[in-house]
Write a protein that holds these residues in place. Structure first.
Motif, PDB file in Angstrom:
ATOM      1  N   GLN A  29       0.832  -1.214   0.000  1.00  0.00           N
ATOM      2  CA  GLN A  29       0.000   0.000   0.000  1.00  0.00           C
ATOM      3  C   GLN A  29       0.867   1.264   0.000  1.00  0.00           C
ATOM      4  O   GLN A  29       0.607   2.207  -0.745  1.00  0.00           O
ATOM      5  CB  GLN A  29      -0.934   0.000   1.225  1.00  0.00           C
ATOM      6  N   GLN A  30       1.920   1.263   0.807  1.00  0.00           N
ATOM      7  CA  GLN A  30       2.821   2.423   0.853  1.00  0.00           C
ATOM      8  C   GLN A  30       3.518   2.624  -0.497  1.00  0.00           C
ATOM      9  O   GLN A  30       3.704   3.754  -0.943  1.00  0.00           O
ATOM     10  CB  GLN A  30       3.874   2.233   1.946  1.00  0.00           C
ATOM     11  N   VAL A  32       2.443   1.700  -3.572  1.00  0.00           N
ATOM     12  CA  VAL A  32       1.543   2.203  -4.619  1.00  0.00           C
ATOM     13  C   VAL A  32       1.154   3.657  -4.354  1.00  0.00           C
ATOM     14  O   VAL A  32       1.021   4.452  -5.294  1.00  0.00           O
ATOM     15  CB  VAL A  32       0.293   1.308  -4.842  1.00  0.00           C
ATOM     16  N   GLU A  33       1.010   4.029  -3.086  1.00  0.00           N
ATOM     17  CA  GLU A  33       0.695   5.426  -2.762  1.00  0.00           C
ATOM     18  C   GLU A  33       1.849   6.342  -3.164  1.00  0.00           C
ATOM     19  O   GLU A  33       1.639   7.398  -3.758  1.00  0.00           O
ATOM     20  CB  GLU A  33       0.393   5.588  -1.264  1.00  0.00           C
ATOM     21  N   ALA A  34       3.077   5.920  -2.856  1.00  0.00           N
ATOM     22  CA  ALA A  34       4.251   6.733  -3.207  1.00  0.00           C
ATOM     23  C   ALA A  34       4.431   6.817  -4.727  1.00  0.00           C
ATOM     24  O   ALA A  34       4.890   7.836  -5.246  1.00  0.00           O
ATOM     25  CB  ALA A  34       5.498   6.142  -2.567  1.00  0.00           C
ATOM     26  N   GLY A  36       1.952   6.628  -6.836  1.00  0.00           N
ATOM     27  CA  GLY A  36       0.782   7.267  -7.438  1.00  0.00           C
ATOM     28  C   GLY A  36       0.046   6.358  -8.402  1.00  0.00           C
ATOM     29  O   GLY A  36      -0.496   6.804  -9.413  1.00  0.00           O
ATOM     30  N   THR A  38      -2.422   2.434  -8.721  1.00  0.00           N
ATOM     31  CA  THR A  38      -3.297   1.524  -7.981  1.00  0.00           C
ATOM     32  C   THR A  38      -2.576   0.205  -7.746  1.00  0.00           C
ATOM     33  O   THR A  38      -1.603  -0.108  -8.435  1.00  0.00           O
ATOM     34  CB  THR A  38      -4.589   1.233  -8.766  1.00  0.00           C
ATOM     35  N   LYS A  39      -3.085  -0.571  -6.780  1.00  0.00           N
ATOM     36  CA  LYS A  39      -2.513  -1.908  -6.552  1.00  0.00           C
ATOM     37  C   LYS A  39      -2.651  -2.752  -7.811  1.00  0.00           C
ATOM     38  O   LYS A  39      -1.746  -3.505  -8.178  1.00  0.00           O
ATOM     39  CB  LYS A  39      -3.206  -2.603  -5.378  1.00  0.00           C
TER      40      LYS A  39
END
Length: 196
Positions: A29-30, A32-34, A36, A38-39
């Protein structure tokens, strides 16, 4: 064309997070957030976090192996070839220092098959490197009183230690550092009674 950037963005984000907080402490999750993304987008390119870690090192291994093959194919004296190979390993390791540091810290966290694959690939590279030293020995250039495996280990210990002391912001650029470490290594290889 944008899709092809997803794998690069995910890899960059993973390297940065793994370097800062460690592989075990970093979640998908970290990453994919970094990055930008989606999983789903990440899983299109990487099956798992293990796959991502393996991919980081696989890219560097492939690059260095391709360079090794090109340098050997160009030919020349064994001393010139070995010099070019050493400088290349050091320069590419400096260029990918964060990846290398992450990898050496996290290698033991790879799945067993992946660890075996990395070991096999590294051994393949080291065998070709050792073959150059053996050639130099048979031509009377390099010392034979120390086993080739120890000479190889001596050089690669410098490579693996780079991330502990080298800073791109330091006074010496990567080429100068690569050439100086190579000179030290080749000096330690040469027979003291060999004609220069």
């Amino acid at each position: 064309m944008k899709d092809s950037h997803v794998a690069d963005d995910v890899t960059r984000a993973a390297v940065d997070l793994f370097a800062r907080q460690g592989y075990a402490n970093t979640s998908v999750q970290q990453i994919v957030e970094a990055a930008g993304v989606t999983k789903g987008a990440m899983y299109h390119y990487f099956e798992s976090k293990d796959d991502l870690l393996f991919g980081i090192y696989e890219k560097l291994l492939s690059l260095q192996k391709a360079h090794l093959d090109q340098i050997i194919a160009r030919g020349g004296s064994v001393d010139d070839v070995l010099r070019a190979v050493c400088v290349d390993v050091l320069e590419t390791s400096i260029d990918h220092m964060q990846e290398g540091a992450v990898f050496f810290r996290s290698l033991n966290m790879l799945s067993a098959p992946r660890q075996q694959e990395v070991t096999r690939r590294r051994r393949g590279y080291h065998d070709e490197f050792a073959e150059l030293i053996s050639r130099g020995q048979s031509e009377g250039l390099y010392r034979t009183d120390i086993p080739v495996a120890m000479l190889v280990a001596h050089f690669f210990s410098d490579v693996h230690y780079l991330s502990h002391w080298y800073s791109p912001e330091g006074p010496e650029n990567k080429t100068l550092v690569a050439e100086q470490l190579t000179d030290l290594f080749l000096s330690s290889l040469r027979r003291t009674d060999a004609a220069h």
